[in-house]
Design an enzyme around this catalytic site. Structure first.
Site, PDB file in Angstrom:
ATOM      1  N   SER A 273       1.101  -1.578   0.122  1.00 40.16           N
ATOM      2  CA  SER A 273      -0.244  -0.068   0.044  1.00 40.16           C
ATOM      3  C   SER A 273       0.684   1.408   0.119  1.00 40.16           C
ATOM      4  O   SER A 273       1.590   1.684  -1.166  1.00 40.16           O
ATOM      5  CB  SER A 273      -0.824  -0.016   1.321  1.00 40.16           C
TER       6      SER A 273
ATOM      7  N   GLU B 138      -2.584  -2.159  -8.459  1.00 37.09           N
ATOM      8  CA  GLU B 138      -3.516  -1.937  -6.732  1.00 37.09           C
ATOM      9  C   GLU B 138      -4.558  -1.516  -6.662  1.00 37.09           C
ATOM     10  O   GLU B 138      -3.208  -0.451  -6.969  1.00 37.09           O
ATOM     11  CB  GLU B 138      -3.043  -3.483  -5.952  1.00 37.09           C
TER      12      GLU B 138
ATOM     13  N   HIS C  78      -4.579  -5.204  -1.023  1.00 32.56           N
ATOM     14  CA  HIS C  78      -4.917  -6.025  -0.375  1.00 32.56           C
ATOM     15  C   HIS C  78      -6.396  -6.666   0.419  1.00 32.56           C
ATOM     16  O   HIS C  78      -7.000  -6.857   0.726  1.00 32.56           O
ATOM     17  CB  HIS C  78      -6.227  -4.398  -0.054  1.00 32.56           C
TER      18      HIS C  78
END
Length: 311
Positions: free
Chosen positions: A109, A212, A282
């Site tokens: 992330s 992502e 995630h």
């Protein structure tokens, strides 16, 4: 530049360069997880600090990162969680210190900012987009993700073909496409896009791109893909891997394209392999991926051909 593999008895450092863990239990359980496996653990001095959406001041978070890098006993550094804030540190990071002390660094992330900047400034390859203690390990660790992570961090051999269930990874186009090879770059789409135009963005032309995201409205995903297309990143890529876009939905009560329509708009006409539904992002069941390493794409198979750690 490569770090050394992890072995039981080594010391693992845990820091919070972005946001603060939401509970003390996430810290203590994370420490217990590693210690149960025979590792020592050292926590960043400021891991519990809070300043709005940040884990303390920029200088405090930066000092924890530098302390872990310079500590000769630390073999690997884990981000305890993502959130936001790592981007703020990039101009002040001592990249020469990282060159002198190459170490495994693990996170995902918001780690996208840190990993791409470190690769650009140092060439370090031991940057693993993978599970974080305060998110994925503290209260039960998905067995698939756990196996992938330790396989990646404890061997000096190339990772080889990444595991996936039959037909799990989908090809946007079913027609036969050539086998391609290149270095893998990417991470979180939102964070990666924020690096464009800065001195911390690697040269990603003629590479394999991996994206992502989480919690973004579909129109925002469209915006980021439009930015990469306008910059020439999509047309120059050798292949594109699309991970999970968790909770990336249309806005309620507003007209919207679907995520699938956006993907087809940007990638449907490209004459390169486009792989979807990669276990990356995630989600509990996730690969651990060394960014900047060489990979080969053959059909729906993703194979790492280069070692990123040494004995």
């Amino acid at each position: 530049m490569k770090a050394k593999i992890l072995k039981p008895g080594d010391t693992i450092g845990i820091i919070a360069p972005a946001s603060t863990p939401s509970s003390e239990e996430k810290i203590t359980n994370s420490v217990r997880y590693f210690e149960t496996l025979g590792y020592r653990v050292e926590l960043g001095k400021h891991i519990r600090d809070e300043r709005g959406f940040l884990a303390g001041t920029d200088s405090a978070r930066l000092s924890d990162l530098h302390a872990m890098i310079s500590n000769k006993n630390i073999r690997a550094i884990f981000m305890i969680r993502g959130g936001y804030g790592t981007l703020r540190l990039l101009p002040e990071i001592n990249y020469e210190l990282i060159k002198r002390n190459p170490k495994i660094i693990v996170g995902y992330s918001d780690a996208t900012a840190l990993f791409n900047a470190i690769y650009k400034k140092t060439g370090l390859q031991s940057l693993f987009y993978g599970p974080m203690p305060g998110v994925d390990m503290w209260n039960g660790f998905d067995s698939f993700a756990e196996g992938c992570m330790w396989r990646a961090l404890t061997s000096s051999k190339p990772l080889g073909t990444l595991p996936a269930e039959k037909d799990e990874i989908e090809l946007l186009k079913r027609k036969k496409l050539p086998i391609v090879e290149g270095r893998l770059f990417g991470g979180n789409l939102t964070v990666l896009s924020s690096l464009m135009g800065t001195p911390f963005m690697p040269a990603i032309g003629k590479s394999i791109l991996l994206f992502e995201d989480v919690g973004e409205y579909v129109y925002r995903i469209d915006r980021y893909f439009a930015q990469h297309r306008a910059a020439g990143n999509l047309s120059s890529a050798k292949a594109i891997l699309l991970g999970q876009f968790t909770d990336c939905n249309p806005m309620k009560d507003r007209p919207s394209l679907t995520l699938e329509e956006v993907i087809h708009d940007y990638f449907g006409k490209l004459q390169i392999p486009i792989l979807q539904n990669i276990p990356f992002g995630h989600i509990p069941r996730q690969w651990t991926i060394p960014l900047g390493a060489k990979v080969r794409i053959e059909g729906s198979k993703v194979t790492f051909t280069e070692s990123v750690l040494t004995d």
